[in-house]
Scaffold this active site. Structure first.
Site, PDB file in Angstrom:
ATOM      1  N   GLY A   1       1.155 -13.717 -10.733  1.00 59.98           N
ATOM      2  CA  GLY A   1       1.702 -12.204 -11.556  1.00 59.98           C
ATOM      3  C   GLY A   1       2.833 -12.087 -11.821  1.00 59.98           C
TER       4      GLY A   1
ATOM      5  N   ASP B   1      10.000   0.369  -1.365  1.00 59.01           N
ATOM      6  CA  ASP B   1       8.670   0.013  -2.192  1.00 59.01           C
ATOM      7  C   ASP B   1       7.378  -0.613  -1.389  1.00 59.01           C
ATOM      8  OD1 ASP B   1       7.043   0.791  -4.836  1.00 59.01           O
ATOM      9  OD2 ASP B   1       7.927  -1.335  -5.346  1.00 59.01           O
TER      10      ASP B   1
END
Length: 368
Positions: free
Chosen positions: A30, A154
């Site tokens: 990713g 986050d």
């Protein structure tokens, strides 16, 4: 010319460091704003490193402000069982002379929680018993992050990874590229993913530990519904809703789950419960304990809303007080939000003294 992230996997790299394992880069897993993640396999056994890891890589020219910072946070959190672990770093040089900064991480073969929700939830959410177990693990990791003086900045399903264990997978908090020290402002403003912003971030530009708790609530809501916490058509509309509203809590989930979300979505950040306090919430009871728990509606006592909680058993005494007042929020409290947040990010209150929370109904939790 600066190398693209895809070029990292072309091979021919040579380690420039000492004490680093002999390894080769595998497939791309990713990409993110702070590096690309690949599989890393050891060429020879090394006792300090597992045979298969994940490696997060970035061009060394940009790494000092991003990936190196993330590694420092991971080093401070080393040994925390609910945080993705780092095994060290390495700098490699390829045949073109480009230097690549690499951080070795636990390999989360289960993927991200976001992928798991999409695959298993089928757009309707995960079973509540599974949500409870995932939430407990994420919250434990978040407590470890906060106890070490950091704010993640986050929290979202994409940044929770499923790491394999003997009995299956354990959700772990990951991706600390935006993390910061508690009560430290670096001048860059609030950071993170807009869907998970808290009211104090949008209105006052303040991002501390309570903001992580709000984002956790959004994450739990996504697990329960399979949908994002907000529906919006523009960034301005989203920020307007966050500044004035609270995510809709579905009625089909248990009252315990509704109340847990209410605790996460307290708009007054100084009254939002901490990770430590939320770990005592009855929604996070063990599955076998929950079999002995029943929830019933209760009328008002002395014109006050309350939660009455009786000890569950001698082996698992309740951590909650037997009487918890829940006063309604006032407009004066809302006006005092900036001062309260400047004074302290969140105040210490008794576990599950849910001030400012307005549960959907008044109820009592009892155990047989």
């Amino acid at each position: 010319m600066k190398r693209t992230k895809e070029d990292f996997s072309t091979g021919g790299e040579v380690s420039a460091g000492y004490g680093s394992p002999s390894w080769c880069r595998g497939q791309l897993l990713g990409r993110g704003g702070f590096g690309s993640v690949f599989i890393a396999k050891l060429k020879e056994p090394c006792w300090r490193f597992p045979s298969i890891m994940a490696v997060k890589s970035e061009n060394a020219a940009s790494a000092p402000s991003s990936l190196m910072k993330e590694e420092l946070v991971l080093q401070a959190l080393r040994g925390c069982p609910n945080v993705v672990q780092s095994f060290g770093s390495d700098i490699t040089t390829d045949c073109s002379g480009d230097s690549i900064y690499n951080v070795f991480l636990e390999f989360a073969s289960g993927g991200s929680l976001f992928d798991f929700i999409k695959k298993t939830g089928s757009g309707t959410g995960l079973p509540e018993v599974l949500v409870r177990d995932c939430t407990r693990s994420i919250l434990t990791g978040l407590k470890q992050v906060h106890d070490h003086g950091f704010v993640h900045c986050d929290i979202k399903p994409h940044n929770v990874l499923l790491v394999p264990t003997v009995n299956g997978y354990i959700p772990k908090v990951a991706d600390f590229g935006l993390a910061k020290r508690h009560n430290v402002r670096d001048g860059s403003g609030v950071k993170g993913t807009h869907l998970f912003f808290s009211p104090e971030m949008v209105v006052f530009g303040i991002q501390e530990a309570p903001s992580d708790i709000w984002a956790l609530g959004c994450t739990v809501l996504m697990m329960l519904t399979g949908k994002p916490p907000w529906a919006y058509t523009s960034k301005s509309e989203l920020f307007s809703r966050i500044a004035t509203e609270t995510p809709t809590i579905p009625h089909h989930i248990s009252i315990a789950a509704q109340n847990f979300l209410s605790c996460c979505f307290v708009r007054h950040s100084a009254k939002r419960l901490t990770a430590t306090e939320l770990l005592s919430h009855f929604f996070l009871l063990e599955s076998d304990e929950c079999k002995d728990v029943f929830i019933q509606e209760s009328s008002e006592v002395s014109n006050q809303k309350y939660l009455g909680v009786k000890p569950q058993s001698q082996h698992h005494p309740s951590a909650l007080p037997s009487f918890i007042p829940i006063p309604s929020s006032s407009s004066k409290e809302e006006k005092d939000i900036p001062a309260a947040v400047e004074r302290t990010c969140y105040k210490q209150i008794h576990p599950l003294a849910i001030k400012g929370c307005q549960p959907p109904v008044t109820f009592t939790v009892c155990a047989n």
